[in-house]
Design an enzyme around this catalytic site. Sequence first.
Site, short mmCIF file in Angstrom:
data_model
loop_
_atom_site.label_atom_id
_atom_site.label_comp_id
_atom_site.label_asym_id
_atom_site.label_seq_id
_atom_site.Cartn_x
_atom_site.Cartn_y
_atom_site.Cartn_z
N ARG A 1 -2.56 -27.02 -5.22
CA ARG A 1 -1.47 -27.01 -4.21
C ARG A 1 -0.61 -28.28 -4.28
O ARG A 1 0.06 -28.63 -3.31
CB ARG A 1 -2.01 -26.82 -2.80
N LYS B 1 13.60 -30.98 -9.65
CA LYS B 1 13.66 -29.56 -10.02
C LYS B 1 12.64 -29.33 -11.12
O LYS B 1 12.70 -29.97 -12.18
CB LYS B 1 15.06 -29.19 -10.53
N GLU C 1 25.77 -34.63 -20.68
CA GLU C 1 25.39 -34.79 -19.27
C GLU C 1 25.85 -36.15 -18.74
O GLU C 1 26.17 -36.28 -17.56
CB GLU C 1 23.87 -34.65 -19.09
N LYS D 1 23.01 -39.55 -9.80
CA LYS D 1 22.18 -38.39 -9.47
C LYS D 1 21.34 -38.67 -8.24
O LYS D 1 21.21 -37.82 -7.35
CB LYS D 1 21.30 -38.01 -10.67
N GLU E 1 19.66 -28.54 -2.86
CA GLU E 1 20.90 -27.86 -3.28
C GLU E 1 21.42 -26.84 -2.27
O GLU E 1 21.64 -25.68 -2.60
CB GLU E 1 20.73 -27.22 -4.67
N ARG F 1 24.59 -31.01 -4.03
CA ARG F 1 23.85 -31.12 -5.28
C ARG F 1 24.45 -30.23 -6.36
O ARG F 1 24.33 -30.50 -7.55
CB ARG F 1 22.36 -30.81 -5.07
N ASN G 1 26.22 -29.42 -11.26
CA ASN G 1 26.37 -28.27 -12.15
C ASN G 1 27.78 -28.16 -12.73
O ASN G 1 28.16 -27.10 -13.23
CB ASN G 1 26.03 -26.98 -11.38
N HIS H 1 28.38 -26.11 -15.79
CA HIS H 1 27.17 -25.34 -16.07
C HIS H 1 27.35 -23.83 -15.94
O HIS H 1 26.60 -23.08 -16.56
CB HIS H 1 26.02 -25.80 -15.17
N HIS I 1 26.01 -21.82 -19.00
CA HIS I 1 24.91 -20.86 -18.98
C HIS I 1 25.33 -19.53 -19.61
O HIS I 1 24.53 -18.89 -20.31
CB HIS I 1 24.38 -20.67 -17.57
N HIS J 1 21.95 -27.30 -25.03
CA HIS J 1 22.35 -27.27 -23.62
C HIS J 1 23.48 -28.27 -23.33
O HIS J 1 24.50 -27.92 -22.73
CB HIS J 1 21.15 -27.54 -22.72
N1 GLY Z 1 20.32 -30.55 -13.25
C1 GLY Z 1 20.94 -30.34 -11.99
C2 GLY Z 1 20.13 -30.77 -10.83
O1 GLY Z 1 19.13 -31.43 -10.99
O2 GLY Z 1 20.44 -30.42 -9.71
#
Ligand code: GLY
Length: 372
Positions: free
Chosen positions: A123, A145, A187, A229, A239, A243, A247, A250, A254, A268
């Site tokens: 957990r 993430k 990035e 960031k 997000e 946040r 993107n 992106h 994608h 990427h």
């Molecule tokens: N890679 C985008 C984020 O971490 O929100």
Amino acid sequence: MTTGIDTVHVALGTRSYDVRIGRGLLARAGAEIAPLLARRRVAVLTDETVAGLHLDALQDGLGDVEMTALALPAGEATKGWEQFSRAVDWLLAEKVERRDIVVALGGGVIGDLGGFAAAVLRRGVRFVQIPTSLLAQVDSSVGGKTGINSTHGKNLIGAFHQPALVLADIDILGTLPARDFLSGYGEVVKYGLLGDAAFFDWLEENGPALAAGDPVARQYAVRRSIEMKARIVERDETEQGDRALLNLGHTFCHALEKATGYSDRLLHGEGVAIGCVLAFELSQRLGLCSQEAPSRVRAHLKAMGMKVDLADIPGDLPGADALIALMGQDKKVVDGKLRFILARGIGDAFVSGDVPGDAVRAVLDEALRARL
Ligand code: GLY
């Protein structure tokens, strides 16, 4: 600017942590991680390529902290249920306990999979990210993430689980193939474009030195990216709003990654770079920014020897409508509407949930025509 070790604190209450950035961090991993340890033992998840390059150095750096390690196959295909369940079973077989630390030593695939394994093991156990790619250092290792891919799309299974510490060792970047480094640079540029025009100016001036290996420039670029960031993640950890600025580029990226089968045809960060150009072109078409902005983005990426246009992607691409359809399964879809990150200029991006489909189609049509 300094070649000492920088610290960026990510302030998230009980989930706060430090990101340490500098040279020689692998060699002092034991000292860095020791304050987190309930017992002097860590379990390391890595991949076979990274293990060959850096696992011995990590073992040395850990000193008297006992280390056990599992190396998974390198590559995006690892980021699925099969290798994930292998990793979790291995952590249980290694008797990793609730108060222990899991270390993810690798690029985005290992960081995401390792973080997710830590999130669900017993957990939730704490984990340390030691990112080995530029992309992982400036983006995926920070912010919590974690996850794996599904047959339905990338990163669709996962959890928010913040690391307890991130060690971004600038020296490690020296072992990256040039294409991988430049892909991660996509990035880095994104941060300047989304929120710091002065950083973009700095990249225009210092990008070539950074690519050539200048450690001072590399450390500054990684630190500035992580600072940006961190501030965004502090405002919006899960997000719900801001946040999504991360993107930028992106949604296009994608779709292009799906169209090229997540293959070697498009890495990427290369897709992010092309996606940023398209996002600025879309913004210009919508009258939000001047023509100068997309031209400047394109000129910098070109000067860095990066992919800039759809014409730089080898092989066939589907038409604009098919690419738009490929955006449909993206997590950035809310109530069926496509969300884009648009810009009023360099360093001034915002989230828009209300982009006319015709404008997106026109930008893609034009970009595809330029391939002919
Ligand atoms: N890679 C985008 C984020 O971490 O929100």
